[in-house]
Scaffold this motif. Structure first.
Motif, short mmCIF file in Angstrom:
data_model
loop_
_atom_site.label_atom_id
_atom_site.label_comp_id
_atom_site.label_asym_id
_atom_site.label_seq_id
_atom_site.Cartn_x
_atom_site.Cartn_y
_atom_site.Cartn_z
N ARG A 53 0.82 -1.21 0.00
CA ARG A 53 0.00 0.00 0.00
C ARG A 53 0.86 1.27 0.00
NH1 ARG A 53 -2.89 -0.58 4.71
NH2 ARG A 53 -4.09 -2.29 3.93
N ARG A 130 -4.45 12.45 5.59
CA ARG A 130 -3.33 12.22 6.51
C ARG A 130 -2.78 10.82 6.34
NH1 ARG A 130 -5.88 15.12 10.71
NH2 ARG A 130 -6.84 13.24 11.51
N GLN A 131 -3.70 9.87 6.19
CA GLN A 131 -3.29 8.48 6.04
C GLN A 131 -2.41 8.32 4.80
OE1 GLN A 131 -6.58 5.68 5.79
NE2 GLN A 131 -5.68 4.58 7.50
N GLN A 132 -2.85 8.95 3.72
CA GLN A 132 -2.09 8.86 2.48
C GLN A 132 -0.72 9.50 2.65
OE1 GLN A 132 -3.13 7.10 -0.28
NE2 GLN A 132 -0.95 7.37 -0.68
N VAL A 134 0.98 9.78 5.38
CA VAL A 134 1.82 8.90 6.21
C VAL A 134 2.37 7.75 5.37
CG1 VAL A 134 1.78 7.26 8.13
CG2 VAL A 134 0.66 9.48 8.37
N ARG A 135 1.49 7.14 4.58
CA ARG A 135 1.94 6.03 3.74
C ARG A 135 3.01 6.48 2.77
NH1 ARG A 135 -3.98 3.78 2.42
NH2 ARG A 135 -4.39 2.83 4.42
N TYR A 153 4.56 0.02 13.60
CA TYR A 153 3.30 0.76 13.72
C TYR A 153 2.11 0.04 13.11
CZ TYR A 153 6.03 4.57 15.49
OH TYR A 153 6.86 5.32 16.28
N LEU A 154 2.36 -0.88 12.21
CA LEU A 154 1.23 -1.63 11.64
C LEU A 154 0.94 -2.87 12.48
CD1 LEU A 154 -0.80 -2.01 9.31
CD2 LEU A 154 0.96 -3.24 8.08
N LEU A 188 6.38 14.74 8.00
CA LEU A 188 4.98 14.87 8.45
C LEU A 188 4.79 16.05 9.38
CD1 LEU A 188 4.46 11.05 9.15
CD2 LEU A 188 3.49 12.33 7.25
N LEU A 192 1.82 17.46 12.70
CA LEU A 192 2.17 17.29 14.13
C LEU A 192 1.83 18.54 14.94
CD1 LEU A 192 5.54 15.39 13.68
CD2 LEU A 192 3.38 14.44 14.45
N LEU B 13 0.13 9.37 14.89
CA LEU B 13 -0.06 9.65 13.46
C LEU B 13 0.36 8.45 12.61
CD1 LEU B 13 -0.74 11.83 11.31
CD2 LEU B 13 1.66 12.48 11.36
N LEU B 14 1.51 7.87 12.96
CA LEU B 14 2.00 6.73 12.19
C LEU B 14 1.09 5.52 12.38
CD1 LEU B 14 5.83 7.10 12.85
CD2 LEU B 14 4.68 7.33 10.66
N ALA B 15 0.65 5.31 13.62
CA ALA B 15 -0.23 4.16 13.87
C ALA B 15 -1.54 4.31 13.10
CB ALA B 15 -0.50 4.04 15.36
N ALA B 16 -2.07 5.54 13.08
CA ALA B 16 -3.34 5.75 12.36
C ALA B 16 -3.12 5.68 10.85
CB ALA B 16 -3.92 7.11 12.74
N GLY B 17 -1.98 6.22 10.40
CA GLY B 17 -1.71 6.25 8.97
C GLY B 17 -1.46 4.89 8.37
N LEU B 18 -0.85 4.02 9.18
CA LEU B 18 -0.53 2.69 8.66
C LEU B 18 -1.54 1.65 9.12
CD1 LEU B 18 3.33 2.71 9.27
CD2 LEU B 18 2.14 3.16 7.15
N ALA B 19 -2.68 2.12 9.61
CA ALA B 19 -3.67 1.19 10.19
C ALA B 19 -4.04 0.10 9.20
CB ALA B 19 -4.92 1.96 10.59
#
Lengths: 192, 447
Positions: A53, A130-132, A134-135, A153-154, A188, A192, B13-19
């Motif tokens: 992903r 935000r998710q995108q 971060v990825r 983190y995953l 990021l 923050l 943020l990382l935990a939520a982003g890579l959920a």
């Protein structure tokens, strides 16, 4: 259970396998036990999907590539020298498949573009944006950092667990994390 | 902003982003399982296969003659890999086992040529099978293809997407079932999600069953979906984190309690109709001698001079004959002052253990085990084990410290009960008898 309900009926048989370690399951799978490989797949699918992903924005293509990576791993199991390191080996396959898939079909959105599009989508769907971001940020890290950050983190693993899965000392994992996190903080910063 | 709060924000943020995406995991695993099954069924290709090609050509010609080829190819004769190139990954078509693999490769290339032929044909009938709660009418309302109109491959593909995305079904298969002078007969076979017959929770560390039931969204009598169950597991883990058990991992197992069979293209498949859902909590944090509390409150007995004793048998309450049954024991200080236990080891001889078999009879120690324990006893446990001080609210515990099958013969299937008490008569600071709640578990015959 995986997609077809008939799978539920054989879960009790799988329960016995589910406690086995990766190495045991790899040996069983090498001998043709597909149930053992399904348990391995279940154990690692989250990370595989997560890694792909980060390279590929299309949901269907991501799932497709994850399935392809797992199946490719099943077909190439005989090439795996150290069954203990199945995870690390599978993630390399996933990475290669993701790269190939991106070249073929996926629409890769560089971080800069993602940020631009974010300005229009931020009001409607900030978590997705935000998710995108971060990825993308994690996806842009160099290989050893990307993998340890993903596992931390995953999967919620600590350094020792990551070290065991990847076959590297946990001190190395800690060092890689301590180098990766400042890079991510920089990328990021706006969130923050 | 302090460094600590910034670190915490980055972590969040990382935990939520890579959920994780449980639904995506489910789909990938479903497809993989299907593909592995197909792989197992697939006949091996001969090294030199001229006859294979001939028979393949004969079947291709026959199918084309029947006017079904364009219809069959997209759904049933493509391999899953070729299908992946063009369709949603949720599409889990089972390849016909009787079609040689080599034809499947050729089939994809033939699709366009024969698709046109099919497009000129009229749909005479749409057969629907496999539905139990969802009615024919509801299914027909989801699709656009209709009897009496010309077949359109694109619409037929969209129909599949709509059915698969409707959330009603675990699997959807569509194909051509045959041809009549009036036109082609289409077939839709669906598998509905099973219903949840019962939900149970097992394992150490669960704060309370009521809390867990409140945290999850799956419910008895409701529909079982693997994605929702995965989310439930995460919800219980979140509950464990708030309950001071951050290392807790939750897995779910579904067992079919009733099944039914369907037949699609001469293939009979068994499906679960109702399932029993079991959430298993595993708390792995804490090695022997640490202060991590891993037992639920219900495992602790009454307070005895500031100490409550608890006992559990790991993450399951049912064991197959011959598998280890490891007992975890914890002593919790519920007083306002520190308590010093004279013996830290919680060695079996420091404890009074009584094991009762399925018939209610008290089991005796195995011969060798009794000798081993006696040898320890001769060393006067209090002298060989150092004392251990437990602060108010603290816990002294040993996880999985005692494999009870090494000391007692637990081979007879049935329900066993273990009564454990920490009895101290020599301690300078603490003397008493702390009794844990009786521990019950099942031994079943090996499958």
């Amino acid at each position: 259970m995986h997609g077809d309900v008939q799978h539920v009926a054989v879960l009790s048989q799988k329960a016995a396998l589910s406690d086995a370690g990766d190495a045991d399951l790899v040996l069983r799978a090498k001998a043709g036990d597909t149930a053992a490989f399904e348990i391995l797949a279940k154990r690692h699918v989250r990370t595989v999907l997560g890694l792909i992903r980060q390279r590929c924005n299309d949901k269907h293509a991501t799932e497709d590539a994850a399935q392809q990576a797992l199946f490719q791993a099943f077909q190439s199991l005989h090439q795996l020298q150290d069954p203990e390191l199945f995870g690390a080996w599978l993630y390399r396959i996933a990475f290669r498949v993701a790269v190939r898939r991106v070249q073929q079909t996926c629409r890769e959105v560089p971080l800069a573009h993602a940020s631009e599009s974010a300005s229009t989508t931020c009001i409607d769907d900030p978590p997705a944006e935000r998710q995108q971001a971060v990825r993308d940020a994690v996806g842009e890290l160099m290989e050893p950092y990307r993998l340890v950050v993903t596992l931390k983190y995953l999967e919620g693993m600590d350094a020792a667990e990551i070290g065991r899965r990847l076959g590297i000392p946990h001190g190395t994992v800690r060092a890689q994390l301590s180098r990766a996190l400042p890079m991510l903080r920089e990328k990021l910063r706006r969130y923050l | 902003m302090t460094r600590e709060s910034s670190d915490a924000k980055l972590d969040a943020l990382l935990a939520a982003g890579l959920a994780a995406a449980p639904e995506a995991e489910e789909r990938v695993l479903a497809q993989l399982a299907e593909r592995l099954r197909n792989e197992a069924r697939k006949p091996e290709r001969p090294a030199i296969a001229p006859n294979y090609w001939i028979s393949a050509a004969a079947i291709v010609a026959l199918a084309a003659t029947l006017g079904l080829f364009g219809l069959l190819l997209p759904r049933s004769m493509r391999t899953v890999s070729s299908q992946r190139e063009t369709k949603s990954p949720q599409h889990t078509v089972i390849a016909r086992p009787d079609v040689p693999a080599i034809i499947e490769d050729a089939a994809g290339e033939e699709k366009k040529e024969h698709g046109g032929m099919l497009a000129r044909q009229e749909v005479s009938e749409i057969k629907i099978s496999g539905n139990r709660r969802v009615t024919h009418e509801q299914i027909l309302a989801l699709i656009k293809t209709r009897a009496g109109v010309k077949f359109d491959q694109a619409i037929w593909d969209e129909d599949w997407n709509r059915l698969a995305d409707s959330g009603h079904f675990l699997n959807v298969r569509m194909s051509g079932a045959g041809a009549t002078p009036a036109g082609v007969v289409l077939a839709i076979d669906v598998v509905e999600h099973p219903l949840i017959e019962s939900i149970r929770f097992m394992g150490m560390g669960l704060p309370s069953e009521q809390d867990a039931r409140t945290a999850i969204r799956s419910a008895e009598g409701g529909v079982y979906t693997r994605g929702q169950v995965a989310l439930d597991c995460r919800a219980i883990e979140a509950l464990l984190r708030t309950g001071n058990r951050p290392g807790g991992k939750v897995t779910a197992e579904a067992r079919a309690v009733s099944t039914y069979k369907t037949k699609f293209k001469n293939e009979e498949v068994e499906h679960a109709e109702r399932v029993e859902l079991l959430y298993v909590v595993r708390v792995e944090a804490g090695e022997p001698g640490t202060h991590n509390s891993c037992l639920p409150d219900g495992a602790y007995g009454e307070p005895e001079k500031g100490i409550r004793l608890g006992a559990g048998v790991g993450s399951t309450e049912a064991f197959a004959t011959g598998t280890p049954v490891r007992v975890s024991i914890e002593a919790r200080n519920v007083s306002k002052e520190a308590v010093t236990l004279p013996r830290c080891g919680l060695w079996p001889r420091c404890l009074r253990i009584k094991v009762f078999g399925p018939g209610g009879e008290e089991l005796q120690l195995r011969g060798a085990s009794a000798a081993l324990l006696d040898s320890q006893e001769s060393q006067k446990g209090a002298a060989t084990h150092g004392s251990w001080t437990i602060q108010p609210g603290g816990v002294f515990g040993q996880l999985n410290c005692l494999d009870i099958t090494k000391f007692y013969n637990l081979t007879k299937p049935g329900i066993y009960e273990i009564n454990i008490a920490y009895v101290e008569t020599e301690g300078a600071n603490w003397r008493g008898e702390a009794v844990a709640k009786p521990l019950r578990f099942a031994i079943s015959a090996k499958p």
